[in-house]
Write an enzyme that holds these catalytic residues in place. Sequence first.
Site, mmCIF file in Angstrom:
data_model
loop_
_atom_site.group_PDB
_atom_site.id
_atom_site.type_symbol
_atom_site.label_atom_id
_atom_site.label_comp_id
_atom_site.label_asym_id
_atom_site.label_seq_id
_atom_site.Cartn_x
_atom_site.Cartn_y
_atom_site.Cartn_z
ATOM 1 N N GLY A 162 0.546 -1.219 0.025
ATOM 2 C CA GLY A 162 -0.062 0.406 0.198
ATOM 3 C C GLY A 162 0.686 0.983 0.119
ATOM 4 N N ALA A 163 1.790 1.310 -0.553
ATOM 5 C CA ALA A 163 2.654 2.209 -1.036
ATOM 6 C C ALA A 163 2.738 3.677 -1.646
ATOM 7 C CB ALA A 163 4.181 1.829 -1.055
ATOM 8 N N SER A 187 -2.209 0.592 15.581
ATOM 9 C CA SER A 187 -3.119 2.052 15.792
ATOM 10 C C SER A 187 -3.847 1.986 16.544
ATOM 11 C CB SER A 187 -4.536 2.019 14.508
ATOM 12 O OG SER A 187 -4.733 3.612 14.520
ATOM 13 N N SER A 204 -0.509 5.385 -1.411
ATOM 14 C CA SER A 204 -0.484 6.848 -0.985
ATOM 15 C C SER A 204 -0.758 6.757 0.678
ATOM 16 C CB SER A 204 -2.073 7.149 -1.307
ATOM 17 O OG SER A 204 -2.745 5.688 -0.489
ATOM 18 N N GLY A 205 -0.801 7.779 1.424
ATOM 19 C CA GLY A 205 -0.644 7.777 2.325
ATOM 20 C C GLY A 205 0.767 7.820 3.378
ATOM 21 N N GLY A 209 1.892 4.949 3.880
ATOM 22 C CA GLY A 209 3.120 3.989 2.425
ATOM 23 C C GLY A 209 3.804 4.722 1.459
ATOM 24 N N TYR A 227 -12.871 -2.743 10.680
ATOM 25 C CA TYR A 227 -11.438 -2.543 10.748
ATOM 26 C C TYR A 227 -10.267 -2.356 12.289
ATOM 27 C CZ TYR A 227 -7.663 1.241 10.437
ATOM 28 O OH TYR A 227 -6.440 2.214 10.501
HETATM 29 P P1 NDP Z 1 -4.376 5.311 2.524
HETATM 30 O O1 NDP Z 1 -5.526 4.496 1.984
HETATM 31 O O2 NDP Z 1 -3.678 6.365 2.182
HETATM 32 O O3 NDP Z 1 -3.239 3.917 2.450
HETATM 33 C C1 NDP Z 1 -3.383 2.685 2.510
HETATM 34 C C2 NDP Z 1 -3.096 1.892 0.644
HETATM 35 O O4 NDP Z 1 -3.534 0.571 1.493
HETATM 36 C C3 NDP Z 1 -3.800 2.265 -0.059
HETATM 37 O O5 NDP Z 1 -2.160 2.541 -0.742
HETATM 38 C C4 NDP Z 1 -3.940 1.527 -1.042
HETATM 39 O O6 NDP Z 1 -3.998 1.431 -2.523
HETATM 40 C C5 NDP Z 1 -3.793 0.137 -0.203
HETATM 41 N N1 NDP Z 1 -4.547 -0.895 -0.147
HETATM 42 C C6 NDP Z 1 -5.928 -0.841 0.612
HETATM 43 N N2 NDP Z 1 -6.692 -1.898 -0.433
HETATM 44 C C7 NDP Z 1 -5.823 -2.749 -0.792
HETATM 45 C C8 NDP Z 1 -5.159 -4.190 -1.527
HETATM 46 N N3 NDP Z 1 -6.746 -4.979 -1.566
HETATM 47 N N4 NDP Z 1 -4.282 -4.539 -1.817
HETATM 48 C C9 NDP Z 1 -2.714 -3.295 -2.179
HETATM 49 N N5 NDP Z 1 -2.665 -2.309 -1.354
HETATM 50 C C10 NDP Z 1 -4.379 -2.157 -0.917
HETATM 51 O O7 NDP Z 1 -4.123 5.166 4.164
HETATM 52 P P2 NDP Z 1 -3.441 5.315 5.197
HETATM 53 O O8 NDP Z 1 -2.022 5.527 4.845
HETATM 54 O O9 NDP Z 1 -3.974 6.233 6.438
HETATM 55 O O10 NDP Z 1 -2.943 4.025 6.232
HETATM 56 C C11 NDP Z 1 -1.768 3.470 5.854
HETATM 57 C C12 NDP Z 1 -1.528 2.656 7.240
HETATM 58 O O11 NDP Z 1 -1.943 2.962 8.547
HETATM 59 C C13 NDP Z 1 -2.587 1.053 7.342
HETATM 60 O O12 NDP Z 1 -2.589 0.226 7.988
HETATM 61 C C14 NDP Z 1 -3.982 2.185 8.420
HETATM 62 O O13 NDP Z 1 -4.351 1.097 9.259
HETATM 63 C C15 NDP Z 1 -2.408 2.570 9.997
HETATM 64 N N6 NDP Z 1 -2.902 3.920 9.759
HETATM 65 C C16 NDP Z 1 -3.721 5.399 10.071
HETATM 66 C C17 NDP Z 1 -3.810 5.830 10.847
HETATM 67 C C18 NDP Z 1 -4.639 7.533 10.125
HETATM 68 O O14 NDP Z 1 -4.160 7.966 11.113
HETATM 69 N N7 NDP Z 1 -4.569 7.580 8.758
HETATM 70 C C19 NDP Z 1 -3.953 6.155 12.166
HETATM 71 C C20 NDP Z 1 -2.830 5.290 12.229
HETATM 72 C C21 NDP Z 1 -3.059 3.616 11.869
HETATM 73 P P3 NDP Z 1 -4.670 2.359 -3.325
HETATM 74 O O15 NDP Z 1 -4.076 3.441 -2.934
HETATM 75 O O16 NDP Z 1 -5.147 1.581 -4.535
HETATM 76 O O17 NDP Z 1 -6.380 2.560 -2.566
HETATM 77 MG MG1 PMR Z 2 -11.127 9.126 17.295
HETATM 78 C C1 PMR Z 2 -6.864 11.895 22.810
HETATM 79 C C2 PMR Z 2 -8.098 11.712 21.354
HETATM 80 C C3 PMR Z 2 -7.983 10.368 19.918
HETATM 81 C C4 PMR Z 2 -6.738 9.826 19.326
HETATM 82 C C5 PMR Z 2 -5.594 9.933 19.266
HETATM 83 C C6 PMR Z 2 -8.123 9.384 18.263
HETATM 84 C C7 PMR Z 2 -6.881 9.123 16.991
HETATM 85 N N1 PMR Z 2 -9.209 9.738 18.391
HETATM 86 C C8 PMR Z 2 -9.039 10.548 19.477
HETATM 87 C C9 PMR Z 2 -10.413 11.019 20.706
HETATM 88 C C10 PMR Z 2 -11.817 10.898 19.768
HETATM 89 N N2 PMR Z 2 -12.021 10.342 18.163
HETATM 90 C C11 PMR Z 2 -12.954 11.221 20.049
HETATM 91 C C12 PMR Z 2 -13.147 12.094 21.487
HETATM 92 C C13 PMR Z 2 -13.923 10.824 19.416
HETATM 93 C C14 PMR Z 2 -15.373 11.244 19.873
HETATM 94 C C15 PMR Z 2 -15.585 12.751 18.645
HETATM 95 C C16 PMR Z 2 -12.817 10.818 18.210
HETATM 96 C C17 PMR Z 2 -14.521 9.986 17.042
HETATM 97 C C18 PMR Z 2 -13.615 9.415 16.057
HETATM 98 C C19 PMR Z 2 -14.518 8.585 14.871
HETATM 99 C C20 PMR Z 2 -15.348 8.724 14.848
HETATM 100 N N3 PMR Z 2 -12.573 8.664 15.636
HETATM 101 C C21 PMR Z 2 -12.566 8.264 14.440
HETATM 102 C C22 PMR Z 2 -13.558 8.144 13.952
HETATM 103 C C23 PMR Z 2 -12.817 7.442 13.100
HETATM 104 O O1 PMR Z 2 -13.426 7.298 12.179
HETATM 105 C C24 PMR Z 2 -11.304 7.226 12.944
HETATM 106 C C25 PMR Z 2 -11.788 5.512 13.450
HETATM 107 O O2 PMR Z 2 -12.226 5.133 13.989
HETATM 108 O O3 PMR Z 2 -11.088 4.627 12.400
HETATM 109 C C26 PMR Z 2 -11.183 3.062 12.581
HETATM 110 C C27 PMR Z 2 -11.340 7.911 13.843
HETATM 111 C C28 PMR Z 2 -9.527 8.049 14.316
HETATM 112 N N4 PMR Z 2 -9.545 7.861 16.074
HETATM 113 C C29 PMR Z 2 -7.680 8.641 16.012
HETATM 114 C C30 PMR Z 2 -7.796 7.424 14.797
HETATM 115 C C31 PMR Z 2 -5.952 7.855 14.620
HETATM 116 C C32 PMR Z 2 -8.930 7.318 13.824
HETATM 117 C C33 PMR Z 2 -8.429 6.946 12.988
HETATM 118 C C34 PMR Z 2 -8.846 5.533 12.947
HETATM 119 C C35 PMR Z 2 -6.819 4.238 12.800
HETATM 120 O O4 PMR Z 2 -6.061 4.580 11.451
HETATM 121 O O5 PMR Z 2 -6.596 3.761 14.050
#
Ligand code: NDP
Ligand code: PMR
Length: 401
Positions: free
Chosen positions: A95-96, A228, A98-99, A101, A276
């Site tokens: 998944g490199a 995460s 976007s984001g 990766g 997820y």
């Molecule tokens: P993105 O959606 O930007 O990146 C995800 C990547 O995964 C994309 O390159 C996507 O491809 C690829 N992907 C999805 N499905 C497949 C598949 N079937 N086969 C191969 N590749 C696939 O999200 P993030 O960069 O945010 O996520 C990267 C990682 O970081 C994830 O593991 C996520 O759980 C983790 N993470 C993200 C957080 C956040 O706040 N964003 C917080 C904590 C963890 P394509 O470009 O083709 O869609």
């Molecule tokens: Mg969250 C310290 C507080 C904190 C942090 C670090 C995150 C990270 N979140 C926090 C708090 C809250 N979030 C609170 C108080 C709320 C209620 C309003 C809240 C809500 C919320 C939602 C609806 N947060 C979310 C969502 C998502 O849809 C995201 C998710 O859960 O994806 C699975 C998300 C996230 N919060 C984060 C992070 C890192 C996410 C992205 C999900 C992930 O990659 O794990």
Amino acid sequence: MALQAASILPSTVSIYKEGKSNASLKETGFFGVSVPNNHLKAEFDCSLIKSKEFRKRELPVRTIRAQTATTTPAITEAAPEAKKTLRKCVVVITGASSGLGLATAKALSETGQCHVIMACRNFLKAERAAKTAGIPKENYTVMHLDLASLESVRQFVDTFRRSGMPLDVLVCNAAVYLPTAKEPTYTAEGFELSVGTNHLGHFLLARLLLDDLKKSDYPTKRLIIVGSITGNTNTLAGNVPPKANLGDLRGLVGGLNDLNSSPMIDGGEFDGAKAYKDSKVCNMLTMQELHRRYHEETGITFASLYPGCIAETGLFRNHIPLFRTLFPPFQKYITKGYVSEEEAGKRLAQVVSDPSLTKSGVYWSWNKNSSSFENQLSKEASNAEKALKLWEISEKLVGLA
Ligand code: NDP
Ligand code: PMR
Ligand code: LMG
């Protein structure tokens, strides 16, 4: 789809095969490696420079002249007249395209000391992303991988092996998040898509590539699975409903489809956000089980991490527009958990290559000053019994047992 993609692969792999000594590189660092002198001699004099394997692979190499290597004392102290040759570290990142990766691939490429295999489901998107990010051609290769198909995972492993490249680091990064889905969707083999992609696809990939990692002669070998905070119920973020909970894994035993039991691991009703978060728990449990089974025997470092809340990535593409608008400012100004893609990429790149982050079995996080620390996982995400059970069921589902 997987087969089709495989047929266009050899031309892409050749980018690497052409590999030549990268003369433009500054010969300063000793990327990701801190080894004592005797190790240096053993590893690089013998196994790298002289082995037939090495010559056969035609790896791009950096020549490190002892007298110009100013940043790492270990090199300066090594036999001053000797030329040490260290090839680039080969890092596979799923998944490199976007984001996180992509940002990690860019950060690693900027060191000039890594070759990144961008393992992506959308070949053109990945190529474009690499170009737009300004990653030099000689620092990456795109290879097709669709984690939502176990056939594609196996095909990727075959293609990678045929390329003749060694594997030094595997980063399991790709993920999908389907928070608004009312009904489950499925992988090629019929597993619920989030757990099927984020956990099962990576589980098979990691298991197969473990053999390749074991063969690597690079001084540090690592297998990283991105975790995460939202899968950890010992945090505020992990307590936002729906909470992760694998239960007794009865849905997983049933194959994560509603023919046998349920598309959810715990056997409950489908909920995309929960699926997820459950998948992230699986990622963190898998890392620990890998550590318990293989660290001592192989020396491979197994690690997971929470890179911070990267609130603007493609991960939220399926969320409602209001969420996508409010989430970044909410994280920036209220929770203060926000981190840019660039910063998050640097963090993951650290776990890939920083000599001080070689401890195995660790879940890394970063504090407000962006210093890394070993974080605590929730009770469920550190439950060894569950990790073992998850391992055994997953093995059966992906056809390894
Ligand atoms: P993105 O959606 O930007 O990146 C995800 C990547 O995964 C994309 O390159 C996507 O491809 C690829 N992907 C999805 N499905 C497949 C598949 N079937 N086969 C191969 N590749 C696939 O999200 P993030 O960069 O945010 O996520 C990267 C990682 O970081 C994830 O593991 C996520 O759980 C983790 N993470 C993200 C957080 C956040 O706040 N964003 C917080 C904590 C963890 P394509 O470009 O083709 O869609
Ligand atoms: Mg969250 C310290 C507080 C904190 C942090 C670090 C995150 C990270 N979140 C926090 C708090 C809250 N979030 C609170 C108080 C709320 C209620 C309003 C809240 C809500 C919320 C939602 C609806 N947060 C979310 C969502 C998502 O849809 C995201 C998710 O859960 O994806 C699975 C998300 C996230 N919060 C984060 C992070 C890192 C996410 C992205 C999900 C992930 O990659 O794990
Ligand atoms: C579930 O809902 C869904 O059911 C599921 O399908 C899936 O999506 C899952 O985890 C993902 O979430 C969880 C629910 C939990 O979360 C929400 O619905 C919150 C969404 C947040 C975004 C929309 C907020 C609506 C805006 C309201 C405006 C309020 C403004 C106040 C801000 C003050 C600014 C100074 O819900 C809960 O746990 C409880 C929800 C409590 C809501 C509290 C709202 C907190 C802040 C919301 C973000 C506002 C950001 C504004 C930023 C401005 C910065 C200058």
